[in-house]
Design a protein around this motif. Structure first.
Motif, short mmCIF file in Angstrom:
data_model
loop_
_atom_site.label_atom_id
_atom_site.label_comp_id
_atom_site.label_asym_id
_atom_site.label_seq_id
_atom_site.Cartn_x
_atom_site.Cartn_y
_atom_site.Cartn_z
N GLU C 21 0.87 -1.09 0.11
CA GLU C 21 0.01 0.11 0.03
C GLU C 21 0.96 1.19 -0.01
N GLY C 22 0.45 2.19 -1.05
CA GLY C 22 1.24 3.49 -0.90
C GLY C 22 2.57 3.48 -1.64
N ARG C 23 2.93 2.12 -2.21
CA ARG C 23 4.10 2.16 -2.72
C ARG C 23 3.90 2.51 -4.26
N THR C 24 4.83 3.41 -4.81
CA THR C 24 4.49 3.77 -6.33
C THR C 24 5.73 3.15 -7.23
N ASP C 25 6.68 2.42 -6.47
CA ASP C 25 7.61 1.95 -7.28
C ASP C 25 7.60 0.22 -7.42
N LEU C 26 6.51 -0.25 -7.45
CA LEU C 26 6.35 -1.75 -7.42
C LEU C 26 5.20 -1.94 -8.45
N GLY C 27 5.49 -2.87 -9.35
CA GLY C 27 4.42 -3.04 -10.49
C GLY C 27 3.89 -4.31 -10.38
N ALA C 28 4.25 -5.24 -9.38
CA ALA C 28 3.57 -6.56 -9.26
C ALA C 28 3.76 -6.98 -7.79
N VAL C 29 2.60 -7.74 -7.60
CA VAL C 29 2.29 -8.43 -6.12
C VAL C 29 1.78 -9.67 -6.60
N VAL C 30 2.39 -10.57 -5.85
CA VAL C 30 2.15 -12.11 -5.81
C VAL C 30 1.65 -12.52 -4.48
N THR C 31 0.64 -13.10 -4.15
CA THR C 31 0.43 -13.79 -3.00
C THR C 31 0.05 -15.32 -3.25
N LEU C 75 6.31 -10.77 2.73
CA LEU C 75 5.37 -10.91 4.02
C LEU C 75 5.28 -12.52 4.06
N VAL C 76 5.32 -12.79 5.16
CA VAL C 76 5.21 -14.23 5.53
C VAL C 76 4.25 -14.79 6.92
N ILE C 77 3.28 -15.02 6.83
CA ILE C 77 2.38 -15.45 7.86
C ILE C 77 2.22 -16.84 7.82
N ALA C 88 -7.50 -20.33 6.33
CA ALA C 88 -6.08 -20.14 6.02
C ALA C 88 -5.09 -20.47 6.95
N ILE C 89 -3.84 -21.45 6.56
CA ILE C 89 -2.99 -21.87 7.09
C ILE C 89 -2.00 -20.63 7.24
N MET C 90 -1.63 -20.16 5.88
CA MET C 90 -0.46 -19.44 5.80
C MET C 90 -0.55 -18.74 4.61
N MET C 91 0.12 -17.52 4.47
CA MET C 91 0.52 -16.84 3.13
C MET C 91 1.65 -16.25 3.01
N VAL C 92 2.03 -16.16 1.83
CA VAL C 92 3.38 -15.12 1.48
C VAL C 92 2.70 -14.42 0.53
N ALA C 93 3.58 -13.14 0.55
CA ALA C 93 3.21 -12.09 -0.33
C ALA C 93 4.62 -11.64 -0.87
N THR C 94 4.89 -11.28 -2.17
CA THR C 94 5.94 -10.63 -2.83
C THR C 94 5.79 -9.49 -3.44
N ALA C 95 6.36 -8.40 -3.45
CA ALA C 95 6.17 -7.37 -4.25
C ALA C 95 7.63 -6.97 -5.02
N ALA C 96 7.41 -6.62 -6.31
CA ALA C 96 8.59 -6.33 -6.96
C ALA C 96 8.22 -5.33 -8.26
N ARG C 97 9.31 -4.73 -8.90
CA ARG C 97 8.98 -4.04 -10.22
C ARG C 97 8.43 -4.91 -11.10
N HIS C 98 8.90 -5.98 -11.24
CA HIS C 98 8.52 -7.02 -12.28
C HIS C 98 7.69 -8.20 -11.93
N PHE C 103 6.76 -13.61 -8.99
CA PHE C 103 6.42 -15.07 -9.02
C PHE C 103 7.45 -16.17 -8.52
N ALA C 104 8.59 -15.71 -8.94
CA ALA C 104 9.49 -16.59 -8.39
C ALA C 104 10.19 -16.70 -6.99
N ALA C 105 9.94 -15.54 -6.39
CA ALA C 105 10.34 -15.56 -4.95
C ALA C 105 9.10 -16.16 -4.21
N ALA C 106 7.63 -15.89 -4.77
CA ALA C 106 6.84 -16.55 -3.89
C ALA C 106 7.01 -17.96 -4.16
N GLU C 107 7.25 -18.75 -5.30
CA GLU C 107 7.39 -19.89 -5.37
C GLU C 107 8.59 -20.54 -4.53
#
Lengths: 149, 83, 149, 83
Positions: C21-31, C75-77, C88-98, C103-107
């Motif tokens: 939230e509030g970041r304008t340098d990131l283009g991609a969020v994977v959860t 983020l890892v919960i 929900a048991i758990m979640m991960v979220a990764t944000a990147a420019r691209h 995707f690779a980091a989340a996997e």
């Protein structure tokens, strides 16, 4: 499976919460959200699309994903019109029993939406407006899916 | 025959309109482009590099050699940049 | 980067909304979200963990992801204790420019969390309780990351 | 030397306790396991197949041949199944 093409912002949290809600046969949900970046001082993004073709093209891509992987559900939301840096442009969500299917299907959807769904991005910034050029990388990203799964 | 021709993104901007009704004798998309290019400079400018363009025939991606028989709508645009 | 290990449920929608939230340098969020499945009539899942080691192990995995890919945030919960099918048991979220990095980091995070973070699942069902066995596939999933990125 | 030994999941259930203080003369994790196995049947049962077990030394994953010098905590458990 749901496909929505809209100008209005969407509530990412509410969409993610509602997706796969109440399902007890699914172990894995993957979401991708595309956000507007303020690259080079960009102040807004404008997305043009091809009404009529857009929904059809996205549905065809989602159908193909459902054929290739074992998916419990798929959601694609893509906006058009003007949006500010930080705003969500689009999202995909995939649900499956196992994580490998959910991840692969989400990446497949993104690769195809990028260069096979009729959207065109224009960046508005300090030097005026410029159409975003397609990247060779986006086209070659499709190749990894051509050998089947 | 006559059909609807649509333009998107910078193709629309160069040609100066989003959509027009076109009377054509062409058999293929390529033939239609040849007719448009012959009309006016703005069409020639928009279609100068066909390899930079994509085409949809009745809202499905197609090639420039796609036939126009029975076709109602042809659209020209640059490579897509969604997602 | 945030890592949370907790017994309480988490609000997936709120987490996803707050992330990036509030970041304008990131283009991609994977959860990725892992859910309890009601396989074979399972009525509950119990997750045991190793307090002290758990947070440390997850942080090490997240650090390694941040070294391998260009990430704006991670983020890892992960929950422990008892939970019902559909939760929900758990979640991960990764944000990147691209998107490729996100995707690779989340996997990568998921593959390592599965078999390198100290959690053990027990399924409660009509025939009693049974520890979930580790799958060979989970161990071999790690091999794809060993050649670097 | 004495150290804390922790058990998780079915290892904990077979041995019947989550944690104990152990006095040991062993140099390595393997030596510690040999001592535990010699104690009672429930330890022998838990450690019957060492290849089915994982070990952490001071909260870091380690091998059975890891040395115990200076170690405060050793944990035994089955392969993890988180995520």
């Amino acid at each position: 499976m749901a496909v929505r093409v809209q100008a209005a912002p969407f509530d990412l949290g509410a969409e993610v919460t509602a997706f796969a809600e109440g399902r007890t046969d699914l172990g894995a949900v993957v979401t991708f959200t595309g956000l507007v970046r303020a690259d080079g001082g960009a102040t807004a993004m404008e997305i043009e699309h091809y009404p009529g073709m857009t929904e059809r093209a996205i549905a065809a891509i989602a159908d193909e994903a459902a054929r290739r992987w074992s998916l419990g559900d798929v959601l694609v939301i893509h906006r058009h019109g003007r949006m500010a840096p930080g705003e969500a442009i689009m999202m995909v969500a995939t649900a499956a029993r196992h994580r490998a299917d959910a991840f692969a299907a989400a990446e497949f959807l993104m690769d195809y939406l990028k260069s096979r769904a009729p959207f065109w991005k224009k960046e508005l910034g300090p030097d005026g407006a410029a159409w975003v050029a397609a990247k060779d990388a986006d086209e070659s990203a499709l190749e990894r899916w051509s050998g089947g799964t | 025959m006559s059909l609807d021709v649509l333009y998107f993104a910078w193709v629309r901007e160069r040609i100066g309109l989003p959509k027009e009704r076109v009377e054509t004798g062409a058999d293929t998309v390529s033939g239609l482009v040849d007719e448009l290019v012959a009309r006016e400079e703005r069409y020639a400018a928009a279609f100068a590099d066909r390899s930079a363009l994509r085409v949809a025939v009745d809202q499905e991606l197609a090639d420039f050699d796609a036939p126009l028989t029975g076709v109602r709508e042809v659209a020209f645009f640059p490579p897509m940049t969604g997602g």
